[in-house]
Design a protein around this motif. Structure first.
Motif: not given
Length: 389
Positions: A52-64, A277-282, A333-335
């Motif tokens: 989740n951290a890796v995928v979040n990073a791909t989105v976060l790097e586009r934010m200010s 969505s990632f937190s559900f299984d946890g 991994a998400i898949g």
């Protein structure tokens, strides 16, 4: 850099351990047991959500920078108190037909998930709803990657095949709908209607949030282009001025314009739904360790804070550029997680298996990236020194 990035995580860890010790003492749970359970839950959350951290990073790097700070402040409040504490209570309240006060009282009493009438049991009964929604949302995220164009190809035969099939109109929705229908009509027949409704909600939520983010992202960049008489930085003029992540202009590596305003808000919203969505299984898996909702909230909350800090660290260090297959591995991994969630509607899958599968994809992608960088050091040097997206 470590203290600056992980400082809040360290502070939350200390606060969480102090709170756990106090709670263990007052609730007659025992200080040592409370601290041990919180530590185990923290490790569980990190192991299940590293991708989740890796995928979040791909989105976060586009934010200010401003919205990155919002993600770490307001976002973590939503993640810890909203998803790890409030959401399970609300879910049990709705599915069990109890009032909020009754549900809180039931939660504080804890109880074995196998014992009818307990909080853990009621939350376990809601698992098909949770798994169907989260599984289909994550499956849509994976399918969007699988059928879309990619900057780097890791599992080349499969990923090239996905790109060719991606030329079919709305293929992601077709495949996701087919998976949902098969799941509801085969192994999930005992909860068929619930699975269909929740899974459809997961698909629609992804389409809505992702679509709004892309819509306002394009509009914001077009407004920027019109106001300055040129396309957004790093984007060819003939592309209409809309900055596309992963693409660069003909003048060499340049940064993609950071999303602001409405675009950043919807990216933030997208990240929050993704985190949910990632937190559900946890949350569900935590009840295999303890049925105490306070201990669960503390342990998973501390773990969630580290995942947020890891996300920021990946962005600040440009790790995704240094290891080009890391994003691919995280999405595979998400898949896998999406498939596991859907299967878990009827078949219990130990959380350790879920965590190890995700970790295996990440490690394999990391090793592949290192091997690739050694074979092509000139490409690795250019990517490592290119400005972040």
């Amino acid at each position: 850099m470590i203290l600056k990035t992980y400082g809040w995580s360290f502070a939350v860890t200390i606060a969480g351990l102090v709170l756990a010790a106090w709670y263990g003492l007052t609730a007659h749970l025992g200080i040592f047991q409370a601290l041990l359970l919180v530590s185990i839950l923290c490790v569980l959350e990190i192991s299940l959500s590293f991708d989740n951290a890796v995928v979040n990073a791909t989105v976060l790097e586009r934010m200010s920078d401003f919205w990155q700070k919002i993600f770490l402040s307001v976002g973590i409040i939503i993640a810890v108190f909203g998803m790890r504490l409030v959401f399970p209570i609300l879910l049990v309240s709705v599915t069990a037909g109890l009032g909020p006060v009754e549900t809180v009282e039931l939660a504080l009493r804890g109880g074995d998930p196998e014992e009818p009438g307990t909080y853990g049991y009621e939350l376990n009964q809601a698992h098909p709803t949770i798994a169907a929604f989260g599984g289909m949302f994550l499956l849509m995220l994976f399918l969007n990657f699988f059928f879309g164009e990619k900057e780097h190809h890791w599992l080349k035969p499969l990923e090239h095949l996905g790109e060719r099939l991606g030329k079919l109109e709305a293929v992601q929705v077709v495949v996701a709908g087919a998976v949902l229908l098969v799941a509801a009509e085969t192994f999930a027949t005992d909860h068929g209607r619930t699975v269909l409704a929740s899974g459809l909600a997961g698909i629609l939520t992804y389409l809505l949030v992702n679509g709004l983010g892309e819509l306002f992202n394009v509009e914001d960049h077009l407004e920027h282009s019109e106001g300055h008489g040129q396309a957004a930085e790093g984007t060819p003029v003939e592309d209409g001025g809309a900055a596309v992540p992963g693409q660069r202009g003909t003048g060499g590596p340049t940064p993609v314009a950071k999303a602001t305003g409405k675009a950043a808000f919807f990216l933030f919203l997208y990240l929050e739904v993704l985190d949910a969505s990632f937190s559900f299984d946890g949350v569900i898996g935590a009840f295999a360790i303890t049925s105490d909702p306070i201990i669960i909230a503390i342990g998973l909350g501390v773990g969630a804070m580290y995942i947020r800090s890891m996300t920021v660290h990946l962005v600040k260090e440009g790790t995704l550029a240094q290891y080009p297959y890391l994003e691919n591995g995280a999405l595979w991994a998400i898949g896998a997680l999406a498939v596991i969630l859907i299967i878990s509607i009827e078949v219990h899958i130990p959380e350790v298996i879920t965590g190890l599968i995700g970790l295996a994809f990440i490690v394999a992608a990391l090793i592949s990236s290192i091997v690739r960088n050694r074979r092509h050091p000139e490409e690795a040097h250019v990517e490592a020194h290119a400005p972040a997206h």
